[in-house]
Design an enzyme around this catalytic site. Structure first.
Site, PDB file in Angstrom:
ATOM      1  N   PRO A 154      10.073  -0.361   4.684  1.00  0.00           N
ATOM      2  CA  PRO A 154       9.760   0.855   3.717  1.00  0.00           C
ATOM      3  C   PRO A 154       8.380   1.293   3.602  1.00  0.00           C
ATOM      4  O   PRO A 154       8.088   2.510   3.703  1.00  0.00           O
ATOM      5  CB  PRO A 154      10.542   0.309   2.455  1.00  0.00           C
ATOM      6  CG  PRO A 154      11.586  -0.640   3.184  1.00  0.00           C
ATOM      7  CD  PRO A 154      10.706  -1.151   4.029  1.00  0.00           C
ATOM      8  N   TYR A 155       7.591   0.190   3.299  1.00  0.00           N
ATOM      9  CA  TYR A 155       6.191   0.564   3.188  1.00  0.00           C
ATOM     10  C   TYR A 155       5.322   1.251   4.302  1.00  0.00           C
ATOM     11  O   TYR A 155       4.667   2.131   4.117  1.00  0.00           O
ATOM     12  CB  TYR A 155       5.409  -0.747   2.455  1.00  0.00           C
ATOM     13  CG  TYR A 155       3.883  -0.505   2.328  1.00  0.00           C
ATOM     14  CD1 TYR A 155       3.560   0.193   1.153  1.00  0.00           C
ATOM     15  CD2 TYR A 155       2.983  -0.891   3.138  1.00  0.00           C
ATOM     16  CE1 TYR A 155       2.121   0.401   0.959  1.00  0.00           C
ATOM     17  CE2 TYR A 155       1.744  -0.777   2.942  1.00  0.00           C
ATOM     18  CZ  TYR A 155       1.311  -0.013   1.867  1.00  0.00           C
ATOM     19  OH  TYR A 155      -0.122  -0.073   1.433  1.00  0.00           O
ATOM     20  N   SER A 156       5.662   0.563   5.535  1.00  0.00           N
ATOM     21  CA  SER A 156       5.068   1.284   6.697  1.00  0.00           C
ATOM     22  C   SER A 156       5.597   2.521   6.969  1.00  0.00           C
ATOM     23  O   SER A 156       4.891   3.432   7.390  1.00  0.00           O
ATOM     24  CB  SER A 156       5.412   0.261   7.848  1.00  0.00           C
ATOM     25  OG  SER A 156       4.634  -0.851   7.856  1.00  0.00           O
ATOM     26  N   SER A 158       6.594   4.764   5.004  1.00  0.00           N
ATOM     27  CA  SER A 158       5.769   5.674   4.039  1.00  0.00           C
ATOM     28  C   SER A 158       4.660   5.866   4.592  1.00  0.00           C
ATOM     29  O   SER A 158       4.171   7.316   4.556  1.00  0.00           O
ATOM     30  CB  SER A 158       5.808   5.182   2.685  1.00  0.00           C
ATOM     31  OG  SER A 158       4.882   4.414   2.471  1.00  0.00           O
ATOM     32  N   LYS A 159       3.979   5.128   4.943  1.00  0.00           N
ATOM     33  CA  LYS A 159       2.402   5.152   5.527  1.00  0.00           C
ATOM     34  C   LYS A 159       2.342   5.873   7.003  1.00  0.00           C
ATOM     35  O   LYS A 159       1.384   6.778   7.262  1.00  0.00           O
ATOM     36  CB  LYS A 159       1.635   3.967   5.650  1.00  0.00           C
ATOM     37  CG  LYS A 159       1.451   3.248   4.117  1.00  0.00           C
ATOM     38  CD  LYS A 159       0.691   4.287   3.250  1.00  0.00           C
ATOM     39  CE  LYS A 159       0.274   3.585   1.821  1.00  0.00           C
ATOM     40  NZ  LYS A 159      -0.512   4.463   0.712  1.00  0.00           N
TER      41      LYS A 159
END
Length: 293
Positions: A154-156, A158-159
């Site tokens: 999820p973090y990746s 978004s980035k």
């Protein structure tokens, strides 16, 4: 009246970590700094740390009303000189196996890290266009926007999306001379990782043990790896942000940290080899996990 020798800059997510470091670094360089914070306590701490030179604004980047209020406040205090830079720094991290991450948590990840920087940029573009100096938008990306680790999907995501938006904006805003920069640090010593670990454990506590058990070795590895204070100091990132804003021809991307450069090497490997190397560094999990009988 505040020192506006270098121009004005807005930094979102300035309560702690990279945002706070950027606020203190840029105000020391002569900028009129507007720091977006989410609590009066953090506002007071930042004012004290800066000797009263930083102007704090209450700014939850997911709240349209607060974004509009921040625009009005900053317009009133920049005396028609516009905004020289916008640093989209606010962000969160939602880790966990994609099979079990609640969709609402994933949606929140994208809302804060991807959609909110665009919302803030849309709102402040008129002020950026009014700047007498070349204006710069700095998006706080991550090397995770180019390389994905297990449990950080999820973090990746978004980035990765923020990288794509930065590339589009860089061309779309070029007729106005507005530069768009993406900062890609590796692991930074900020409170985000302590908060991430705590929120992740709370989120995964609601997942049934049967669904979570195959991934437990990975989760245990991350828990053992994430340590308070790990990574490079946020002040190092702040110096790069200052350089990107003030240099004549900023780069599109700034990679920061040895671990980030190491991941760049992996990116350029064949996919099968990269996947093999990543799996090699992981403990056995899933059907390969050791039996706990």
């Amino acid at each position: 009246m505040m020192n506006n020798q270098a121009g004005s800059v807005l930094i979102t997510g300035a309560s702690t970590g990279i945002g706070r470091a950027c606020a203190l670094h840029l105000v020391a360089r002569g900028f009129q700094v507007f720091a977006g914070v989410r609590s009066p306590e953090h506002a007071e701490q930042l004012r004290l740390a800066s000797g009263g030179r930083v102007t704090t604004v209450m700014l939850d980047v997911t709240d349209a009303a607060q974004i509009d209020a921040a625009v009005a406040t900053i317009r009133a205090q920049t005396n028609g000189q516009g905004l020289r830079a916008l640093v989209n720094n606010a962000g969160i991290a939602v880790p966990g196996p994609l099979e079990v991450v609640p969709i609402e948590a994933f949606r929140r990840q994208l809302e804060v890290n991807t959609l909110s920087p665009i919302a803030v940029t849309q709102a402040f573009l008129p002020l950026l266009r009014e700047s007498s100096r070349p204006a710069t938008i700095v998006n706080m990306g991550s090397i995770s926007g180019r390389f994905t680790h297990p449990l950080f999907g999820p973090y990746s995501a978004s980035k990765f999306a923020l990288e794509a938006c930065s590339d589009a904006l860089r061309i779309e805003l070029s007729p106005w001379g507005i530069r768009v920069v993406c900062i890609e640090p590796g692991i930074i010593a900020t409170p985000i990782w302590d908060k991430t670990l705590a929120s992740s454990l709370q989120m995964l506590a609601d997942v049934s043990q049967a669904r979570l058990a195959p991934y437990q070795p990975l989760i245990d590895m991350v828990k053992a790896t994430v340590k308070p204070g790990m990574g490079i100091p946020p002040e190092r990132v702040a110096r790069v942000v200052g350089q990107a804003i003030t240099c004549r021809r900023p780069r599109a991307r700034y990679v920061i940290g040895l671990d980030a450069y190491g991941q760049l090497v992996l990116i350029h490997l064949p996919t099968w080899l990269r996947d093999w190397l990543v799996r090699l560094a992981l403990p056995p999990f899933g059907d390969l996990a050791p039996s706990k009988k």
